[in-house]
Design an enzyme around this catalytic site. Structure first.
Site, PDB file in Angstrom:
ATOM      1  N   GLY A 169       0.870  -1.177   0.000  1.00  0.00           N
ATOM      2  CA  GLY A 169       0.000   0.000   0.000  1.00  0.00           C
ATOM      3  C   GLY A 169       0.904   1.223   0.000  1.00  0.00           C
ATOM      4  O   GLY A 169       1.644   1.457   0.959  1.00  0.00           O
ATOM      5  N   GLY A 170       0.838   1.959  -1.093  1.00  0.00           N
ATOM      6  CA  GLY A 170       1.741   3.108  -1.242  1.00  0.00           C
ATOM      7  C   GLY A 170       0.980   4.420  -1.204  1.00  0.00           C
ATOM      8  O   GLY A 170       1.344   5.389  -1.860  1.00  0.00           O
ATOM      9  N   ARG A 227     -14.874   2.908  11.087  1.00  0.00           N
ATOM     10  CA  ARG A 227     -13.866   2.001  10.527  1.00  0.00           C
ATOM     11  C   ARG A 227     -14.548   0.720  10.044  1.00  0.00           C
ATOM     12  O   ARG A 227     -14.149   0.139   9.046  1.00  0.00           O
ATOM     13  CB  ARG A 227     -12.817   1.666  11.583  1.00  0.00           C
ATOM     14  N   ILE A 248      -2.112  -2.419   9.367  1.00  0.00           N
ATOM     15  CA  ILE A 248      -2.666  -1.113   9.746  1.00  0.00           C
ATOM     16  C   ILE A 248      -4.078  -0.921   9.157  1.00  0.00           C
ATOM     17  O   ILE A 248      -4.881  -0.161   9.678  1.00  0.00           O
ATOM     18  CB  ILE A 248      -1.753   0.043   9.263  1.00  0.00           C
ATOM     19  N   ASN A 282      -7.870  -0.869   8.065  1.00  0.00           N
ATOM     20  CA  ASN A 282      -9.068  -0.948   8.910  1.00  0.00           C
ATOM     21  C   ASN A 282     -10.220  -1.702   8.246  1.00  0.00           C
ATOM     22  O   ASN A 282     -10.251  -1.787   7.028  1.00  0.00           O
ATOM     23  CB  ASN A 282      -9.540   0.484   9.230  1.00  0.00           C
ATOM     24  N   HIS A 320      -9.769  -1.436  18.120  1.00  0.00           N
ATOM     25  CA  HIS A 320      -9.458  -0.131  17.530  1.00  0.00           C
ATOM     26  C   HIS A 320     -10.754   0.495  17.017  1.00  0.00           C
ATOM     27  O   HIS A 320     -10.980   0.636  15.839  1.00  0.00           O
ATOM     28  CB  HIS A 320      -8.475  -0.324  16.379  1.00  0.00           C
TER      29      HIS A 320
HETATM   30  N1  APR Z   1      -2.936  -4.279  -3.046  1.00  0.00           N
HETATM   31  C1  APR Z   1      -2.065  -3.304  -2.721  1.00  0.00           C
HETATM   32  N2  APR Z   1      -2.416  -2.043  -2.540  1.00  0.00           N
HETATM   33  C2  APR Z   1      -3.699  -1.736  -2.688  1.00  0.00           C
HETATM   34  C3  APR Z   1      -4.680  -2.686  -3.011  1.00  0.00           C
HETATM   35  C4  APR Z   1      -4.254  -4.019  -3.199  1.00  0.00           C
HETATM   36  N3  APR Z   1      -5.097  -4.998  -3.509  1.00  0.00           N
HETATM   37  N4  APR Z   1      -5.869  -2.069  -3.074  1.00  0.00           N
HETATM   38  C5  APR Z   1      -5.655  -0.771  -2.803  1.00  0.00           C
HETATM   39  N5  APR Z   1      -4.346  -0.576  -2.564  1.00  0.00           N
HETATM   40  C6  APR Z   1      -3.647   0.672  -2.278  1.00  0.00           C
HETATM   41  C7  APR Z   1      -4.225   1.881  -2.979  1.00  0.00           C
HETATM   42  O1  APR Z   1      -3.845   1.922  -4.345  1.00  0.00           O
HETATM   43  C8  APR Z   1      -3.662   3.028  -2.163  1.00  0.00           C
HETATM   44  O2  APR Z   1      -2.463   3.526  -2.727  1.00  0.00           O
HETATM   45  O3  APR Z   1      -3.740   1.008  -0.905  1.00  0.00           O
HETATM   46  C9  APR Z   1      -3.373   2.395  -0.796  1.00  0.00           C
HETATM   47  C10 APR Z   1      -4.159   3.006   0.351  1.00  0.00           C
HETATM   48  O4  APR Z   1      -3.737   4.316   0.481  1.00  0.00           O
HETATM   49  P1  APR Z   1      -4.713   5.498   0.902  1.00  0.00           P
HETATM   50  O5  APR Z   1      -5.983   5.396   0.122  1.00  0.00           O
HETATM   51  O6  APR Z   1      -3.938   6.759   0.817  1.00  0.00           O
HETATM   52  O7  APR Z   1      -5.079   5.156   2.416  1.00  0.00           O
HETATM   53  P2  APR Z   1      -4.198   5.383   3.743  1.00  0.00           P
HETATM   54  O8  APR Z   1      -4.547   6.696   4.319  1.00  0.00           O
HETATM   55  O9  APR Z   1      -2.778   5.078   3.468  1.00  0.00           O
HETATM   56  O10 APR Z   1      -4.848   4.278   4.706  1.00  0.00           O
HETATM   57  C11 APR Z   1      -4.745   2.900   4.399  1.00  0.00           C
HETATM   58  O11 APR Z   1      -4.960   2.253   6.709  1.00  0.00           O
HETATM   59  O12 APR Z   1      -5.551   3.447   8.630  1.00  0.00           O
HETATM   60  C12 APR Z   1      -5.986   2.581   7.617  1.00  0.00           C
HETATM   61  O13 APR Z   1      -8.317   3.137   7.421  1.00  0.00           O
HETATM   62  C13 APR Z   1      -7.065   3.208   6.778  1.00  0.00           C
HETATM   63  O14 APR Z   1      -7.715   1.166   5.711  1.00  0.00           O
HETATM   64  C14 APR Z   1      -6.993   2.376   5.533  1.00  0.00           C
HETATM   65  C15 APR Z   1      -5.497   2.059   5.414  1.00  0.00           C
END
Ligand code: APR
Length: 322
Positions: free
Chosen positions: A10-11, A89, A119, A121, A176
């Site tokens: 997740g980037g 969440r 991490i 949710n 959480h």
């Molecule tokens: N595999 C890898 N990455 C993925 C996938 C997947 N199958 N599906 C989505 N993603 C990536 C998205 O492309 C996005 O870049 O996960 C990333 C999530 O980043 P953000 O939308 O910016 O969310 P973020 O604020 O980083 O939070 C991520 O953590 O605290 C928790 O509730 C929050 O569930 C959420 C997670």
């Protein structure tokens, strides 16, 4: 000696801050994975180009391929959607459980010896699902929630008492979510009970109670407070810092005592569920769950929080993903 390897699945918002913190602290080489093409490569190129300024010698690369996470020591998962204003969440469970299943398969098949920190949710459900799909031993699948919830509680106490955050000790237990349990009795400033300091400040036990209750309620709702202000997305600096503290304790075998989401085997009256409790984090992951006596009120709150987690797990079972 080979450097440690940290893979971030997740980037997005949290993933980006995780990468930056891991590099700045030179915790190890960083791999940032995302399904979005080019984005993790772009983010890590940008970050790597800051290395001469910040002076870090670890490598930092982006990828869309799980094979690049091979030999990771620690994998941190933030893949999944964040909340929007008004969402809890738990509203994320359906979409994020599909993502978590795919992610956990990728970790299982490519980094079978890693310690995984989740991490995404709803945290307690996602870490349970990650453990089930990877089949990893429970000490190697850990949820990040308590370090962040406790930090929020500690910050509110420090601001209220006008003392350094460094001198405040505060801890939350439980899930959480809205049922988390900030522990009032154990909150202290260099060992001095916070309640005593509040009574001194306000000259009244009733007022001290009122102020503490407000801080406890703010802690429980702290994630939502940030979501409401941001309008798009949820907290990302503090969750990243929390997971980095856990990663550092593991990679440096510090054996810090941190509240994390761990699979319990009867501790605190919870059996077979992931709930937040203090644990020793070291090279093996969760090396020890630290159980201590709760009073009747605290235990009732813990039971209530564990029941909320059980409800989430029942939802996953109904959805057929667990
Ligand atoms: N595999 C890898 N990455 C993925 C996938 C997947 N199958 N599906 C989505 N993603 C990536 C998205 O492309 C996005 O870049 O996960 C990333 C999530 O980043 P953000 O939308 O910016 O969310 P973020 O604020 O980083 O939070 C991520 O953590 O605290 C928790 O509730 C929050 O569930 C959420 C997670």
């Amino acid at each position: 000696m080979a450097r440690a390897k940290i893979s971030l699945i997740g980037g997005g918002q949290i993933g980006g801050v995780l990468a930056q913190l891991a590099c700045l602290r030179e915790l190890g080489d960083v791999v940032l994975f995302d399904i979005v093409e080019d984005m993790p490569q772009g983010k890590t190129l940008d970050l790597a180009e800051a290395s001469p300024i910040d002076g870090f010698d670890v490598s930092c690369t982006g990828t869309n391929s799980y094979t690049d996470i091979a030999d990771s020591d620690v994998v941190i998962v933030t893949a999944g959607l964040p909340r929007k204003p008004g969402m809890s969440r738990d509203d994320l469970i359906e979409v994020n459980s599909k993502i978590m299943t795919a992610v956990a398969e990728g970790i299982r098949d490519n980094a079978p010896n890693a310690i995984v920190i989740v991490i995404s949710n709803p945290l307690d459900a996602m870490v349970t699902l990650c453990r089930k799909v990877t089949g990893f031993p429970a000490e190697r699948v850990i949820g990040q929630a308590g370090v962040l919830d406790s930090a929020r509680f500690a910050a509110f106490i420090a601001w209220e008492l006008e003392v350094s955050v460094k001198d405040v000790t505060a801890m939350t237990l439980g899930g959480h979510g809205d049922t988390m349990v900030p522990l009032i009795r154990y909150a202290s400033v260099q060992g001095i009970p916070v309640m005593e300091m509040l009574e001194q400040k306000y000259g009244s036990a009733a007022k001290a109670e009122e102020v503490m209750t407000a801080m406890v309620e703010r802690t429980k709702a702290a994630g939502g407070e940030v979501v409401k202000l941001l309008k798009t997305g949820s907290a990302f600096y503090s969750p990243a810092s929390a997971a980095i503290a856990m990663t550092e304790s593991i990679l440096k075998d510090q054996k810090r005592v941190l509240p994390v989401c761990a699979l319990l085997n009867g501790e605190f009256g919870v059996d077979g569920f992931y709930v937040g409790v203090p644990c020793v984090l070291g090279a093996a992951g969760i090396e020890k769950i630290i159980e201590f006596k709760l009073d009747a009120t605290e235990q009732a709150l813990m039971d209530n929080s564990a029941n909320a987690v059980k409800g989430l797990i029942a939802d996953l079972e109904k959805m057929g993903v667990l």
